[in-house]
Design a protein around this motif. Structure first.
Motif, PDB file in Angstrom:
ATOM      1  N   ASP A 164      -6.921  12.111 -10.203  1.00 52.38           N
ATOM      2  CA  ASP A 164      -7.561  11.135  -9.349  1.00 52.38           C
ATOM      3  C   ASP A 164      -7.237  11.315  -7.663  1.00 52.38           C
ATOM      4  N   THR A 165      -7.943  10.051  -6.321  1.00 54.82           N
ATOM      5  CA  THR A 165      -7.765  10.393  -5.670  1.00 54.82           C
ATOM      6  C   THR A 165      -6.251  11.436  -5.100  1.00 54.82           C
ATOM      7  N   SER A 166      -4.861  11.668  -5.736  1.00 59.56           N
ATOM      8  CA  SER A 166      -3.950  12.234  -5.197  1.00 59.56           C
ATOM      9  C   SER A 166      -4.084  13.252  -5.131  1.00 59.56           C
ATOM     10  N   GLY A 192      -6.085  20.247 -11.983  1.00 58.57           N
ATOM     11  CA  GLY A 192      -5.411  19.103 -12.457  1.00 58.57           C
ATOM     12  C   GLY A 192      -4.767  19.356 -13.466  1.00 58.57           C
ATOM     13  N   ARG A 193      -4.050  20.221 -14.004  1.00 60.81           N
ATOM     14  CA  ARG A 193      -2.841  20.218 -14.588  1.00 60.81           C
ATOM     15  C   ARG A 193      -1.910  19.580 -14.001  1.00 60.81           C
ATOM     16  N   LEU A 194      -1.046  18.970 -14.870  1.00 59.14           N
ATOM     17  CA  LEU A 194       0.127  19.060 -13.901  1.00 59.14           C
ATOM     18  C   LEU A 194       1.159  19.864 -14.189  1.00 59.14           C
ATOM     19  N   HIS A 195       2.179  20.140 -13.505  1.00 56.06           N
ATOM     20  CA  HIS A 195       2.872  21.457 -13.216  1.00 56.06           C
ATOM     21  C   HIS A 195       4.113  20.593 -14.461  1.00 56.06           C
ATOM     22  N   GLY A 196       4.565  21.994 -15.743  1.00 56.68           N
ATOM     23  CA  GLY A 196       5.567  21.106 -15.996  1.00 56.68           C
ATOM     24  C   GLY A 196       5.922  20.290 -16.920  1.00 56.68           C
ATOM     25  N   VAL A 197       4.199  19.809 -17.327  1.00 54.75           N
ATOM     26  CA  VAL A 197       4.065  19.086 -18.393  1.00 54.75           C
ATOM     27  C   VAL A 197       2.556  19.502 -19.155  1.00 54.75           C
ATOM     28  N   ALA A 198       2.795  19.725 -20.770  1.00 57.46           N
ATOM     29  CA  ALA A 198       1.427  20.874 -21.321  1.00 57.46           C
ATOM     30  C   ALA A 198       0.760  19.791 -21.416  1.00 57.46           C
ATOM     31  N   PRO A 234       0.082  26.480  -6.759  1.00 57.95           N
ATOM     32  CA  PRO A 234       0.877  26.901  -7.802  1.00 57.95           C
ATOM     33  C   PRO A 234       1.513  26.662  -8.392  1.00 57.95           C
ATOM     34  N   ALA A 235       2.359  26.652  -9.434  1.00 61.27           N
ATOM     35  CA  ALA A 235       3.540  25.588  -9.998  1.00 61.27           C
ATOM     36  C   ALA A 235       4.932  26.168  -9.217  1.00 61.27           C
ATOM     37  N   ASP A 236       4.916  27.556  -8.854  1.00 59.62           N
ATOM     38  CA  ASP A 236       6.251  27.686  -7.408  1.00 59.62           C
ATOM     39  C   ASP A 236       6.411  27.760  -6.480  1.00 59.62           C
ATOM     40  N   GLU A 237       5.369  26.526  -5.893  1.00 55.05           N
ATOM     41  CA  GLU A 237       5.431  26.325  -4.616  1.00 55.05           C
ATOM     42  C   GLU A 237       6.025  25.120  -5.048  1.00 55.05           C
ATOM     43  N   ASP A 238       7.547  24.300  -3.714  1.00 53.41           N
ATOM     44  CA  ASP A 238       7.948  23.840  -3.773  1.00 53.41           C
ATOM     45  C   ASP A 238       7.341  22.530  -4.082  1.00 53.41           C
ATOM     46  N   THR A 239       5.918  21.924  -3.416  1.00 54.61           N
ATOM     47  CA  THR A 239       5.401  20.933  -2.915  1.00 54.61           C
ATOM     48  C   THR A 239       4.534  20.259  -3.546  1.00 54.61           C
ATOM     49  N   ALA A 240       3.931  21.854  -4.263  1.00 50.32           N
ATOM     50  CA  ALA A 240       2.990  21.778  -5.873  1.00 50.32           C
ATOM     51  C   ALA A 240       3.061  20.429  -6.674  1.00 50.32           C
ATOM     52  N   ALA A 241       2.288  20.030  -7.254  1.00 48.05           N
ATOM     53  CA  ALA A 241       2.519  19.287  -8.146  1.00 48.05           C
ATOM     54  C   ALA A 241       1.176  19.270  -8.953  1.00 48.05           C
ATOM     55  N   VAL A 242       0.330  19.954  -9.095  1.00 52.92           N
ATOM     56  CA  VAL A 242      -0.406  20.570 -10.324  1.00 52.92           C
ATOM     57  C   VAL A 242      -1.611  21.233  -9.290  1.00 52.92           C
ATOM     58  N   ASP A 243      -2.099  22.216 -10.326  1.00 48.09           N
ATOM     59  CA  ASP A 243      -3.267  23.055 -10.270  1.00 48.09           C
ATOM     60  C   ASP A 243      -4.045  22.842  -9.423  1.00 48.09           C
ATOM     61  N   LYS A 244      -4.758  23.684  -8.776  1.00 42.45           N
ATOM     62  CA  LYS A 244      -6.651  23.646  -9.176  1.00 42.45           C
ATOM     63  C   LYS A 244      -7.560  23.100 -10.030  1.00 42.45           C
ATOM     64  N   ARG A 251       0.732  -1.291   0.206  1.00 42.29           N
ATOM     65  CA  ARG A 251      -0.059  -0.249   0.165  1.00 42.29           C
ATOM     66  C   ARG A 251       0.731   1.447  -0.180  1.00 42.29           C
ATOM     67  N   VAL A 252       0.774   2.347  -1.296  1.00 41.24           N
ATOM     68  CA  VAL A 252       1.144   2.903  -0.685  1.00 41.24           C
ATOM     69  C   VAL A 252      -0.118   4.310  -0.411  1.00 41.24           C
ATOM     70  N   HIS A 253       1.029   5.370   0.043  1.00 44.88           N
ATOM     71  CA  HIS A 253       0.354   6.942   0.416  1.00 44.88           C
ATOM     72  C   HIS A 253       0.768   7.793  -0.478  1.00 44.88           C
ATOM     73  N   LEU A 254       0.690   8.435  -1.528  1.00 44.21           N
ATOM     74  CA  LEU A 254       1.050   9.070  -2.458  1.00 44.21           C
ATOM     75  C   LEU A 254      -0.092  10.015  -2.401  1.00 44.21           C
ATOM     76  N   GLU A 255       0.397  11.480  -2.287  1.00 39.31           N
ATOM     77  CA  GLU A 255      -0.579  13.137  -2.666  1.00 39.31           C
ATOM     78  C   GLU A 255       0.104  13.519  -3.795  1.00 39.31           C
ATOM     79  N   ALA A 256      -0.694  14.444  -4.594  1.00 46.08           N
ATOM     80  CA  ALA A 256      -0.318  15.300  -5.525  1.00 46.08           C
ATOM     81  C   ALA A 256      -0.399  16.674  -4.556  1.00 46.08           C
ATOM     82  N   ASP A 257       0.027  17.372  -4.175  1.00 45.43           N
ATOM     83  CA  ASP A 257      -0.370  18.648  -3.832  1.00 45.43           C
ATOM     84  C   ASP A 257      -0.857  19.303  -4.669  1.00 45.43           C
ATOM     85  N   LYS A 258      -1.731  20.455  -4.337  1.00 49.48           N
ATOM     86  CA  LYS A 258      -2.095  21.129  -5.813  1.00 49.48           C
ATOM     87  C   LYS A 258      -2.092  22.847  -5.225  1.00 49.48           C
TER      88      LYS A 258
END
Length: 82
Positions: free
Chosen positions: A57-59, A45-51, A33-43, A24-31
């Protein structure tokens, strides 16, 4: 490699001492802005750095039902929110 002998129930002597093949792996993709170090997606659901890639998903909202997240991101895509 010699296989381990099986007991009368057909189990090897390693039973109970090995880990399951899955974990079981518990991963979260923090929401955020792109300039936040821990944020992976914006509000939306767009993944930062990938067009043109959204995470739906529930992450992104671990406590929300998956259906809700799917509807939320589908709404953003339908209405071209960004």
């Amino acid at each position: 490699m010699n296989p381990r002998p099986l007991d009368q129930d057909g189990h090897s002597g390693d039973r109970g001492r090995t880990s399951p093949p899955w974990r079981r792996v518990h991963l979260e993709a923090d929401k955020g802005p792109a300039d936040e170090d821990t944020a992976a997606v914006d509000k939306y659901g767009r993944l930062h750095g990938v067009a043109a890639l959204r995470v739906a998903d529930t992450s992104i909202l671990p406590t929300a039902p998956a259906v809700f997240i799917g509807e939320l991101i589908a709404h953003a895509i339908r209405h071209n929110l960004h």
